[in-house]
Scaffold this active site. Sequence first.
Site, short mmCIF file in Angstrom:
data_model
loop_
_atom_site.label_atom_id
_atom_site.label_comp_id
_atom_site.label_asym_id
_atom_site.label_seq_id
_atom_site.Cartn_x
_atom_site.Cartn_y
_atom_site.Cartn_z
N SER A 1 0.82 -1.22 0.00
CA SER A 1 0.00 0.00 0.00
C SER A 1 0.85 1.26 0.00
CB SER A 1 -0.92 0.00 1.23
OG SER A 1 -0.16 -0.16 2.40
N ASN B 1 -1.82 -2.64 13.41
CA ASN B 1 -3.28 -2.47 13.39
C ASN B 1 -3.73 -1.23 14.18
OD1 ASN B 1 -3.14 -4.75 11.93
ND2 ASN B 1 -4.05 -6.11 13.46
N THR C 1 -40.66 26.39 -8.33
CA THR C 1 -40.88 25.00 -7.91
C THR C 1 -41.11 24.25 -9.21
OG1 THR C 1 -43.26 25.29 -7.64
CG2 THR C 1 -41.92 25.66 -5.68
N SER D 1 -15.20 27.08 -26.55
CA SER D 1 -15.41 25.90 -27.38
C SER D 1 -14.42 25.95 -28.53
CB SER D 1 -16.84 25.91 -27.92
OG SER D 1 -16.92 25.15 -29.10
N LYS E 1 -19.02 30.64 -27.61
CA LYS E 1 -19.29 29.92 -26.35
C LYS E 1 -18.41 30.39 -25.18
CE LYS E 1 -21.71 26.85 -25.68
NZ LYS E 1 -21.70 25.45 -26.09
N ASN F 1 -18.34 28.54 -21.63
CA ASN F 1 -18.96 27.43 -20.90
C ASN F 1 -18.63 27.48 -19.41
OD1 ASN F 1 -19.98 26.36 -23.30
ND2 ASN F 1 -18.08 25.25 -23.71
N GLU G 1 -19.88 22.85 -13.85
CA GLU G 1 -20.26 21.57 -14.47
C GLU G 1 -19.38 20.43 -13.94
OE1 GLU G 1 -21.02 21.56 -18.91
OE2 GLU G 1 -20.31 23.60 -18.60
N TYR H 1 -9.20 -6.69 12.97
CA TYR H 1 -8.62 -6.13 11.75
C TYR H 1 -8.59 -7.17 10.63
CZ TYR H 1 -5.41 -4.29 8.31
OH TYR H 1 -4.88 -3.86 7.13
N GLN I 1 -7.23 -2.08 4.27
CA GLN I 1 -6.22 -1.33 3.52
C GLN I 1 -6.88 -0.59 2.34
OE1 GLN I 1 -2.14 -2.80 3.16
NE2 GLN I 1 -2.50 -2.94 0.98
N LYS J 1 -8.09 3.47 2.02
CA LYS J 1 -7.30 4.69 1.84
C LYS J 1 -7.57 5.45 0.54
CE LYS J 1 -4.23 2.89 5.09
NZ LYS J 1 -5.17 1.74 5.21
N1 ARG Z 1 -1.14 -1.34 5.33
C1 ARG Z 1 -2.06 -1.84 6.31
C2 ARG Z 1 -3.40 -1.11 6.21
O1 ARG Z 1 -3.44 -0.15 5.58
C3 ARG Z 1 -1.51 -1.66 7.67
C4 ARG Z 1 -2.02 -2.63 8.69
C5 ARG Z 1 -1.57 -3.99 8.35
N2 ARG Z 1 -1.78 -4.92 9.40
C6 ARG Z 1 -1.61 -6.22 9.19
N3 ARG Z 1 -1.80 -6.98 10.18
N4 ARG Z 1 -1.33 -6.70 8.00
O2 ARG Z 1 -4.40 -1.52 6.76
#
Ligand code: ARG
Length: 464
Positions: free
Chosen positions: A30, A117, A162, A284, A290, A292, A297, A324, A329, A332
């Site tokens: 990640s 975690n 309305t 345009s 134009k 715009n 938009e 967890y 992950q 994000k």
């Molecule tokens: N990159 C992980 C996340 O975003 C971090 C936590 C990972 N924990 C684990 N036990 N693999 O959630």
Amino acid sequence: MSEDKNNKSKLWGGRFAEATDAFVQRFTASVEFDKRLYKADIEGSVAHATMLEQAGILNTDEKSKIINGLLEIQQDIESGSFNWSIVLEDVHMNIEAALTAKIGDTGKKLHTGRSRNDQVATDIRLYVREEIDHISLLVRALQNGILNLAEQNADTIMPGFTHLQTAQPITFGHHLMAWFEMLQRDYERLQDCRKRVNISPLGSAALAGTSYPIDRELTASLLNFDKPSTNSLDSVSDRDFAIELSGTASLIMMHLSRFSEELVLWTSSQFNFIDLPDRFCTGSSIMPQKKNPDVPELIRGKSGRVFGHLVSLLTLMKSQPLAYNKDNQEDKEPLFDTIDTLKDCLTAYADMVPAIKANKENMQIAATQGFATATDLADYLVKKGMPFRDAHEVVGKAVAFCIKSDRGLDELELGELQNFSDSIADDVSDVLTLEGSVNSRKHIGGTAPAQVKIAIANARALIS
Ligand code: ARG
């Protein structure tokens, strides 16, 4: 970013006999997107190390080495010299490995009594909290812009709609204050969400807490959280606070999409109620005339991706067993894109709204069309003693007559009006004018200029 042939550089390699598959390494990493949490991650680690020393788990020298190392890493990241590695999976392990590389074995003690975690849960909360504060400031800036424009237009008359059909005359200031109200509720939702964000998961460790004598009150207060969370399983797993922000962001985007739709309509030559400055518009490539309204938009369109992220987040959390799971992950990218998109859209709006120019004359002319004062005539008859349903019928007939003779109600002679009801006298002209109509709606929440000015003053006091 290179492969790791024998998991040597991994922080969890001990029990593994073969290296992670190259695809799996890339697939599960990640770091490409969570590296933006680096500041929160370091802040959390500094608080954790400070607490470990107070609890007698680290000595003072170890704590200082760790904290100084972390601060150096922060500088390296900010100067662009930090080398992010996909082998190290995520922001947390990249920073921890860099710390050990910098300060030696003491770096390996930082992770005592915590887990990724609770670490990631802490990082996201710190990040989201800071972003809520940025977003809140942008909402306030837009509200201020709206108030300034409303003030200039407290008595600018326009048609109110309305079903997008002319309904009754209103003031443009009143219309703008409706936007203000929507944003005020959004602001309050942000503050409310912040309360649930601002709880410290740190110390929950992997899921069950830790056997070290940690001080969760201390880390919570060092990180300016209101308090530590009360259940370790819950606090490492649930991302409801992020979903809540995403829901709040969706409502803000929904509101911005409504404002955008109105700006797009009003800038069309058919309406011509407002002008947007050229800097917020584009041309345009084929039609030379134009101009715009691209910014509104695009913002209307961007509401779609923010709503989509809300559904992503709800779906990733749905049915997850405690505690967890790696599913989390996936929180994000939708969360980060929601925040980025929302901030961009609010920034554009806060810049654009004060630059809106109202074409007051066109608005006034438009309000004279579509029998906007028909309800005023019915109310006039009621005040003369006629039941409302009968008054409605009488005015309906008068409107039909006007349509046939292609005139407005205010263009009929008194004698012609009296053909529909002999309760009509020459004081009727007061209620048939646009000014008379708006001025009469002077109660709390009404469109009368006097009331709009009060609403603006109250709003200014509320947000100052
Ligand atoms: N990159 C992980 C996340 O975003 C971090 C936590 C990972 N924990 C684990 N036990 N693999 O959630």
